[in-house]
Structures are given as structure tokens and as C-alpha cells.
Write an enzyme that holds these catalytic residues in place. Structure first.
Site, mmCIF file in Angstrom:
data_model
loop_
_atom_site.group_PDB
_atom_site.id
_atom_site.type_symbol
_atom_site.label_atom_id
_atom_site.label_comp_id
_atom_site.label_asym_id
_atom_site.label_seq_id
_atom_site.Cartn_x
_atom_site.Cartn_y
_atom_site.Cartn_z
ATOM 1 C CE1 TYR A 62 52.980 -16.141 128.477
ATOM 2 C CE2 TYR A 62 52.270 -17.294 126.503
ATOM 3 C CZ TYR A 62 52.932 -16.248 127.100
ATOM 4 O OH TYR A 62 53.540 -15.289 126.322
ATOM 5 C CG ASN A 117 56.751 -6.187 127.063
ATOM 6 O OD1 ASN A 117 56.593 -6.969 126.122
ATOM 7 N ND2 ASN A 117 57.854 -6.184 127.814
ATOM 8 C CE LYS A 157 51.229 -13.082 127.757
ATOM 9 N NZ LYS A 157 51.681 -11.690 127.953
HETATM 10 P P1 NAP Z 1 61.600 -11.307 128.661
HETATM 11 O O1 NAP Z 1 62.776 -11.166 127.754
HETATM 12 O O2 NAP Z 1 61.673 -12.272 129.775
HETATM 13 O O3 NAP Z 1 61.203 -9.866 129.203
HETATM 14 C C1 NAP Z 1 60.177 -9.701 130.153
HETATM 15 C C2 NAP Z 1 60.621 -8.681 131.183
HETATM 16 O O4 NAP Z 1 59.547 -8.515 132.123
HETATM 17 C C3 NAP Z 1 61.838 -9.152 131.973
HETATM 18 O O5 NAP Z 1 62.790 -8.127 132.098
HETATM 19 C C4 NAP Z 1 61.233 -9.538 133.315
HETATM 20 O O6 NAP Z 1 62.115 -9.408 134.411
HETATM 21 C C5 NAP Z 1 60.117 -8.519 133.419
HETATM 22 N N1 NAP Z 1 59.160 -8.886 134.458
HETATM 23 C C6 NAP Z 1 58.782 -10.122 134.860
HETATM 24 N N2 NAP Z 1 57.937 -10.038 135.897
HETATM 25 C C7 NAP Z 1 57.774 -8.720 136.161
HETATM 26 C C8 NAP Z 1 57.043 -7.993 137.128
HETATM 27 N N3 NAP Z 1 56.298 -8.605 138.077
HETATM 28 N N4 NAP Z 1 57.113 -6.643 137.116
HETATM 29 C C9 NAP Z 1 57.871 -6.003 136.202
HETATM 30 N N5 NAP Z 1 58.605 -6.624 135.273
HETATM 31 C C10 NAP Z 1 58.556 -7.980 135.257
HETATM 32 O O7 NAP Z 1 60.312 -11.743 127.815
HETATM 33 P P2 NAP Z 1 59.772 -11.305 126.368
HETATM 34 O O8 NAP Z 1 59.812 -12.504 125.519
HETATM 35 O O9 NAP Z 1 60.375 -10.046 125.912
HETATM 36 O O10 NAP Z 1 58.246 -11.088 126.746
HETATM 37 C C11 NAP Z 1 57.608 -9.823 126.795
HETATM 38 C C12 NAP Z 1 56.119 -10.062 126.644
HETATM 39 O O11 NAP Z 1 55.866 -10.681 125.383
HETATM 40 C C13 NAP Z 1 55.521 -10.994 127.701
HETATM 41 O O12 NAP Z 1 54.266 -10.508 128.096
HETATM 42 C C14 NAP Z 1 55.381 -12.314 126.956
HETATM 43 O O13 NAP Z 1 54.371 -13.117 127.490
HETATM 44 C C15 NAP Z 1 55.053 -11.811 125.566
HETATM 45 N N6 NAP Z 1 55.313 -12.777 124.505
HETATM 46 C C16 NAP Z 1 56.568 -13.244 124.262
HETATM 47 C C17 NAP Z 1 56.768 -14.149 123.220
HETATM 48 C C18 NAP Z 1 58.123 -14.715 122.889
HETATM 49 O O14 NAP Z 1 58.191 -15.665 122.082
HETATM 50 N N7 NAP Z 1 59.202 -14.203 123.426
HETATM 51 C C19 NAP Z 1 55.671 -14.577 122.452
HETATM 52 C C20 NAP Z 1 54.420 -14.079 122.738
HETATM 53 C C21 NAP Z 1 54.241 -13.175 123.750
HETATM 54 P P3 NAP Z 1 62.836 -10.739 134.977
HETATM 55 O O15 NAP Z 1 63.784 -11.200 133.938
HETATM 56 O O16 NAP Z 1 63.518 -10.231 136.211
HETATM 57 O O17 NAP Z 1 61.753 -11.736 135.237
#
Ligand code: NAP
Length: 271
Positions: free
Chosen positions: A155, A90, A159
Site C-alpha cells: 500500500y 480517489n 501511495k
Molecule cells: P472506501 O470507503 O473503501 O471508499 C473507496 C471506494 O473506492 C469504494 O466505494 C470502493 O468500492 C471503490 N473502489 C475500489 N476499487 C475500485 C475500482 N477498481 N474502481 C472503482 N472504484 C473502486 O475508502 P476511503 O477510506 O474513502 O478511501 C478513499 C481513498 O483514500 C483511497 O485511495 C485510500 O487509499 C485513501 N486513504 C484513506 C485513508 C483512511 O484512513 N480511510 C487514509 C489515507 C488514504 P468497493 O467498496 O466496492 O471496493
């Protein structure tokens, strides 16, 4: 009995947003969960909350781009919980910028976390799943992996790569009782929106931020239902894919986007 009772799950990027909801949901449904992230304070706090509500969980610091760490994390899952059945890959970041303003360093950083990290997660989890007699791998992609996205070209590329990688994993592991599916969330209310660097400020810099993106306004404008998704909406789909209820779902895409990618509202009427 919980939907994933007795299974052992590993969730990356589990301290925040979608990953946190997945970890809590899997634990609530009976899995023992190993959470990993860069943010140790939030990860440990979440583990304490899961334990306080009767779940079994542990936290490890992990940068998903570090291959040596992957071997240690999977070994720790097996040492601590005895096996590995479920991987939720994730962890991810988003960088918003035009193609010409994107630095090669930022392109590579996004690729490293969103693609290399997913590759390494799968590479190191498959042998453990073989030892467990099978498993379910869930790769978190995005609606940006289903179509192009101006301003999010890098991005989108990451994906899209995850989407097809999931299908290849499914085919390569088809005879080993290891399934792999991709999940494509739409606009979900998580902290990622506050972290997305916007407004490139010149060569070599992509960190200058304008106002943070407002996911609620974006959802209102681009999601047919007008509704902003919640991490739990994604976690509920992930739970299904992790569980044996989805035993015949393999190499597929679960889109969780409020019909954002279903088509255009009123497109015929306007034609
Ligand atoms: P989030 O709240 O920012 O959570 C992502 C987590 O991953 C954060 O704790 C982040 O830590 C951690 N992370 C970043 N780089 C990392 C690394 N190199 N190694 C280990 N952990 C790392 O984001 P989210 O929205 O939940 O996103 C989770 C996934 O869903 C992602 O792949 C994102 O692309 C995908 N996604 C999200 C959305 C949306 O609308 N939110 C939509 C489509 C897809 P830091 O905070 O320290 O960076």
C-alpha cells in the site's frame, strides 16, 4: 457563490468514505459532479441525495483499472456537463500483510487500482482539461505515501508512487493551466477499515480476516491529537485544491493527519 461554482468535477470511488464526502462537498459548493464507483446502489443513492439538496450530479459505473471505460467516462462528463475542470482520483484499496505473506496477485491488484487507476484517470482527463482551458487534478495518496509502513508495504509503495506522479503531472502540465497536487490523509473513519484484508492464511490467500481493524484505537495510539479524522476533514482540503483559491498551489502535498507525521511527541524528553 460556491467555491467551485460552474466547474465540472469527476470523482472516482465516490460511493463511499472520502470520495463520497468530496462529491457532496463539491456539489454543495456549486460544481456539477460526475461520481463513479463499483458500488452502483450506493453511488445512485448519493446522487439522489445531492440532487435532493439542490446539487447537480450523475453516477456512472466504473472500474478505474479499465482503460476503455476511462475514455467513455470522460466523454460522458463532457457530453452531459459540457466540460471537465476537476479530477479527484480517489478510488483505492488497502491490503495489510507482511511482505513475505503477500501474494503477487494481491500486490498487482493493489498496484492496478491505486497506481494504474490513478495514471489512467490523469491520462484521460488531461485532454478534456486542455479543451476546457485548464483544470485541477487532485490525487488521493496517504500518509503511507510519505514514509514506510510495516504490514502495509505494498500500500505504501502505491501511495508513494501517487505522490511523485502528482509532481510529474504538475510539471508536465505547468504551461497548460492544469494543476496537480496530492492529498495525504491520516487515519480517517471510512468503510475501508472493514474491507482491509488482514491475517494472511497461507500461500495464495490473503483474504482470511482476523478481527477488523479499529481506526479509532489506531488513531488514539498513533495520532498526537488522539483524534480520528472524518471524511469531511479531507473533503475540505480537496475543495480548496479544486477551487481557484489554490491557483498557485501546484505539485504540492496537502497532509491532513492530525500531526501524525509531524514527528514524535516528547522525543527530546525521552532521548
Ligand atoms: P472506501 O470507503 O473503501 O471508499 C473507496 C471506494 O473506492 C469504494 O466505494 C470502493 O468500492 C471503490 N473502489 C475500489 N476499487 C475500485 C475500482 N477498481 N474502481 C472503482 N472504484 C473502486 O475508502 P476511503 O477510506 O474513502 O478511501 C478513499 C481513498 O483514500 C483511497 O485511495 C485510500 O487509499 C485513501 N486513504 C484513506 C485513508 C483512511 O484512513 N480511510 C487514509 C489515507 C488514504 P468497493 O467498496 O466496492 O471496493
Amino acid at each position: 457563490m460556491g467555491q467551485v461554482q460552474g466547474k465540472v468535477a469527476l470523482v472516482t470511488g465516490a460511493a463511499s468514505g472520502i470520495g463520497a464526502a468530496c462529491a457532496e462537498t463539491l456539489a454543495r459548493e456549486g460544481a456539477r459532479v460526475l461520481l463513479t464507483d463499483l458500488d452502483d446502489a450506493r453511488g445512485e443513492t448519493l446522487v439522489a441525495r445531492i440532487r435532493a439538496s439542490g446539487g447537480e450530479a450523475a453516477y456512472l459505473h466504473q472500474d478505474v483499472t479499465d482503460e476503455d471505460r476511462w475514455a467513455e467516462v470522460v466523454a460522458e462528463a463532457e457530453a452531459r456537463f459540457g466540460r471537465l475542470d476537476v479530477l479527484i482520483s480517489n478510488a483505492g484499496i488497502g491490503i495489510l500483510t507482511s511482505i513475505v505473506d503477500m501474494t503477487l496477485a494481491d500486490w498487482r491488484r493493489q498496484m492496478a487500482i491505486n497506481v494504474d487507476g490513478v495514471f489512467l484517470s490523469v491520462k484521460h482527463s488531461i485532454p478534456a482539461m486542455r479543451r476546457a482551458g485548464g483544470g485541477s487534478i487532485v490525487l488521493i495518496s496517504s500518509v503511507a505515501g510519505l514514509r514506510g509502513s510495516a504490514g502495509l508495504a505494498g500500500y505504501s509503495a502505491t501511495k508513494g508512487a501517487v505522490r511523485l506522479f502528482a509532481k510529474s503531472v504538475a510539471l508536465e502540465c505547468a504551461r497548460e493551466n492544469i494543476r496537480c497536487n496530492s492529498v495525504h490523509p491520516g487515519i480517517i473513519e471510512t468503510p475501508i477499515w472493514e474491507k482491509i484484508p488482514t491475517g494472511a492464511t497461507g500461500p495464495g490467500s490473503n483474504q482470511g480476516r482476523n478481527a477488523p481493524l479499529d481506526p479509532r484505537a489506531i488513531a488514539l495510539a498513533s495520532v498526537p491529537t488522539g483524534v480520528l479524522g472524518q471524511p469531511q476533514d479531507v473533503a475540505d482540503g480537496v475543495l480548496f485544491l479544486a477551487s481557484d483559491q489554490s491557483r498557485y498551489v501546484n505539485g504540492s502535498e496537502l497532509v491532513i493527519d492530525g500531526a501524525q507525521t509531524a514527528g514524535r511527541i516528547g522525543s527530546l524528553a525521552k532521548a
